[in-house]
Design a protein around this motif. Structure first.
Motif, PDB file in Angstrom:
ATOM      1  N   ARG A 100      -0.503 -27.985  27.235  1.00 56.01           N
ATOM      2  CA  ARG A 100      -0.265 -26.519  25.875  1.00 56.01           C
ATOM      3  C   ARG A 100       0.635 -27.298  25.064  1.00 56.01           C
ATOM      4  O   ARG A 100       0.133 -26.852  24.140  1.00 56.01           O
ATOM      5  N   PHE A 101       1.854 -27.765  25.974  1.00 51.93           N
ATOM      6  CA  PHE A 101       2.993 -28.254  24.815  1.00 51.93           C
ATOM      7  C   PHE A 101       1.903 -29.968  24.749  1.00 51.93           C
ATOM      8  O   PHE A 101       2.081 -30.422  22.968  1.00 51.93           O
ATOM      9  N   VAL A 102       1.525 -30.890  24.617  1.00 55.68           N
ATOM     10  CA  VAL A 102       0.251 -31.680  25.186  1.00 55.68           C
ATOM     11  C   VAL A 102      -0.719 -31.304  23.904  1.00 55.68           C
ATOM     12  O   VAL A 102      -1.287 -32.234  22.309  1.00 55.68           O
ATOM     13  N   ALA A 103      -1.656 -30.666  23.940  1.00 59.17           N
ATOM     14  CA  ALA A 103      -1.945 -30.319  22.330  1.00 59.17           C
ATOM     15  C   ALA A 103      -1.633 -29.643  22.127  1.00 59.17           C
ATOM     16  O   ALA A 103      -2.258 -29.706  20.358  1.00 59.17           O
ATOM     17  N   GLU A 104      -0.471 -29.310  21.740  1.00 64.75           N
ATOM     18  CA  GLU A 104       0.541 -28.582  20.354  1.00 64.75           C
ATOM     19  C   GLU A 104       0.590 -30.340  19.288  1.00 64.75           C
ATOM     20  O   GLU A 104       0.115 -30.129  18.671  1.00 64.75           O
ATOM     21  N   LEU A 105       1.289 -30.990  20.285  1.00 60.50           N
ATOM     22  CA  LEU A 105       1.427 -32.122  20.071  1.00 60.50           C
ATOM     23  C   LEU A 105       0.221 -32.656  19.104  1.00 60.50           C
ATOM     24  O   LEU A 105       0.298 -33.335  17.761  1.00 60.50           O
ATOM     25  N   LEU A 106      -0.544 -32.552  19.876  1.00 57.52           N
ATOM     26  CA  LEU A 106      -2.143 -33.175  19.364  1.00 57.52           C
ATOM     27  C   LEU A 106      -3.034 -32.939  17.991  1.00 57.52           C
ATOM     28  O   LEU A 106      -2.811 -33.171  16.881  1.00 57.52           O
ATOM     29  N   GLU A 107      -2.630 -31.608  17.626  1.00 53.84           N
ATOM     30  CA  GLU A 107      -2.579 -30.512  16.874  1.00 53.84           C
ATOM     31  C   GLU A 107      -2.216 -30.950  15.795  1.00 53.84           C
ATOM     32  O   GLU A 107      -2.837 -31.205  14.864  1.00 53.84           O
TER      33      GLU A 107
END
Length: 320
Positions: free
Chosen positions: A125-132
């Motif tokens: 979830r955090f990696v997805a946040e970083l990509l966003e």
């Protein structure tokens, strides 16, 4: 108080001395001295290596709340209010909290380290946040092992609707939740004499970057224990598909950042020549409602102890 910089590896000529200086500043910090003082200790004004060795012994005597058990077995102990306040006040400065922002805009590989059941959900979830938020990378890797869930983890997994009974299954479920549906992966595995000697690597090449993978690594001592963090780093770095993968962002839980930063620098940096830095998952990614992980003062102290040991080991290598 200014937050202390933690070890990272830039794969440049000045890395060795820069990291030595960072370790020594961390060990001599007023933040660490303040935590030690709350437990009746006084950090000696001695050479940097001797200071860390003293801190390692002190932490082993005062902050070992696991006693060989899993991290989720830590319970509240008889800490005084002053002791609880000391670790709460100084955790951000020491790197045990609020280390969420990467220093670069692009990494070849983002590595999420495995862990307890909640980590399998929170880190992707955090990696997805970083990509966003604009981070770019070529490869997202979830790296861990086949550790069975404890009874408590199994209960949490069921509450979070995770159909898994070990770390590998939890990592796979978390990757699917954050980036799925994933479809059929490329599948490579080896079955050893024991589960500790076995490994499995799933990869999804989705026709776009980043590619995704989940890797359960084998132990370097399979007759005695399961794979630890060092084993997983070495296994991936030694067999990685793309030698061009030279820059790594490591994502872990907030309280493990100092420990895993030191371990990753020693292996991925010193041994394999990769650049590596470490960040901790955000509060928003870590929010699982009623099932969120409660990090007690005891957890912070336990991981401070682990960080001291890892810093000592890394310093000895750098100064050797």
């Amino acid at each position: 108080m200014t937050a202390l910089e933690l070890p990272s590896w830039r794969a440049t000529g000045g890395d060795r001395q820069r990291v030595l200086d960072l370790i020594d500043s961390w060990a001599a910090s007023s933040a660490l001295a303040g935590v030690v003082a709350a437990f009746g200790g006084s950090v000696p004004d001695s050479g940097a290596g001797d200071r860390l060795a003293w801190l390692d012994s002190f932490a082993a005597a005062e902050w070992d709340f696991r006693r060989g058990r899993e991290r989720d077995s830590i319970r509240r102990s008889a800490l005084s209010p002053a002791q609880t306040e000391a670790i709460s006040a100084h955790s951000p400065d020491l790197g045990l909290a609020n280390r969420e922002r990467p220093g670069r805009a692009h990494y070849d590989t983002v590595i999420m380290t495995g862990g307890m059941v909640r980590a399998g959900i929170v880190k992707p979830r955090f990696v997805a946040e970083l990509l966003e938020d604009g981070l770019e990378c070529d490869h997202i890797l979830f790296l861990g092992g086949f550790r069975p869930f404890s009874s408590e983890e199994t209960a949490v997994a069921r509450a979070l609707r995770i159909d898994a009974d070990d770390e590998f299954g939890g990592m796979l479920a978390g990757l699917e939740q954050a980036f799925g549906p994933l479809g059929a992966p490329e599948f490579v595995e080896h079955s050893g004499d024991t589960v500790n000697a076995s490994w499995r690597h799933l990869t999804w090449n989705r026709g776009q970057l980043p590619r995704l993978s989940v890797l359960a690594a084998p132990s370097s001592d399979p007759q005695q224990r399961r794979a630890n963090s060092a084993d997983t780093y070495r296994f991936w770095a030694g067999q990685r598909r793309a030698p061009a993968e030279q820059s790594v962002l490591q994502v872990t839980s907030p309280i493990y950042v100092p420990y895993q930063a030191a371990v990753a620098v020693g292996i991925l940096g010193l041994d394999y020549g990769l650049s590596v830095e470490t960040v901790g998952a955000s509060a928003s990614a870590s929010d699982l409602g009623a099932h969120s992980q409660p990090f007690l003062a005891e957890h912070h102290l336990q991981e401070l102890r682990a960080a001291i040991g890892a810093m000592l080991g890394l310093r000895r290598r750098l100064d050797g």
